[in-house]
Design an enzyme around this catalytic site. Sequence first.
Site, short mmCIF file in Angstrom:
data_model
loop_
_atom_site.label_atom_id
_atom_site.label_comp_id
_atom_site.label_asym_id
_atom_site.label_seq_id
_atom_site.Cartn_x
_atom_site.Cartn_y
_atom_site.Cartn_z
N GLU A 164 -26.16 5.85 38.02
CA GLU A 164 -26.98 6.51 37.00
C GLU A 164 -28.41 6.00 37.09
O GLU A 164 -28.73 4.94 36.53
CB GLU A 164 -26.42 6.21 35.60
N SER A 203 -28.58 13.46 33.38
CA SER A 203 -29.00 14.86 33.21
C SER A 203 -28.15 15.87 33.97
O SER A 203 -28.65 16.91 34.41
CB SER A 203 -30.49 15.02 33.58
P1 PGA Z 1 -27.31 12.27 30.14
O1 PGA Z 1 -26.66 10.80 30.06
O2 PGA Z 1 -26.30 13.16 30.81
O3 PGA Z 1 -27.59 12.64 28.71
O4 PGA Z 1 -28.55 12.14 30.96
C1 PGA Z 1 -25.85 10.30 31.08
C2 PGA Z 1 -25.38 8.91 30.76
O5 PGA Z 1 -26.17 8.10 30.28
O6 PGA Z 1 -24.19 8.58 30.95
#
Ligand code: PGA
Length: 243
Positions: A164, A203
């Site tokens: 991530e 995202s």
């Molecule tokens: P997001 O978060 O899909 O809202 O970007 C992903 C995460 O932090 O696991």
Amino acid sequence: MSLRKLVAGNWKMNGRMAQLEEALAVAAANPDPAAELLLCPPATLIAAMSQALTGSSVAVGGQDCHAAEAGAHTGDISAGMLADAGASHVILGHSERRADHRETDADVAAKTRAAWAAGLVAIVCVGETEVQRDAGKTLAVIGAQLAGSLPEGATGANTVIAYEPVWAIGTGRTPTGEQIAQVHAFLRQNAPDATIRLLYGGSVNPGNASDIFAIDNVDGALVGGASLKARDFNAIIAAANGT
Ligand code: PGA
């Protein structure tokens, strides 16, 4: 090797009892999915969600645990307590925990051991900041996080790794396919077991999920904002089922 995809939703600090409807709608739309499905609600909802989803295709996980089994740790929750409430997985070392609670790689490794001891699958998160990426340090940062956060003994049965990039979380920005492929190839080379699934997170949404799932060594997704609404999460699951 092609591993069964895992689509995991991270509700973060969102969701009240009324939102269990969303989890039920995910289960109802996916009676027999090709992908494995998981929702990680706030701790307050784990027991109720687990009960509501009993016998369904959707498993339930926590978002963090303490490294100790029990004791004088006000406000904390142990891995055994998560399991007792019906969780089968726990997200560990999320960048929001690392930033908000100063969790170190050593903390994450200790929590991972605790998760395993309680019979939970640990979803260990790694990822670079934008400053680190711009400085060309992405793989060095991720390599160090992996080495420090993953104890000896990680297998595909007890561990999932989530990549991530911090700058892609909740921003609507995603890395290019090449950037994701590069990190996932690196993780595949450095993961201690070839059956450990490698999730991409940051995202992910119904519009980009198919492209992301088609990238080499992407074995699923960790989805934040788009996991809160069944309609969006179901579209992402459909994209995973189709790959
Ligand atoms: P997001 O978060 O899909 O809202 O970007 C992903 C995460 O932090 O696991």
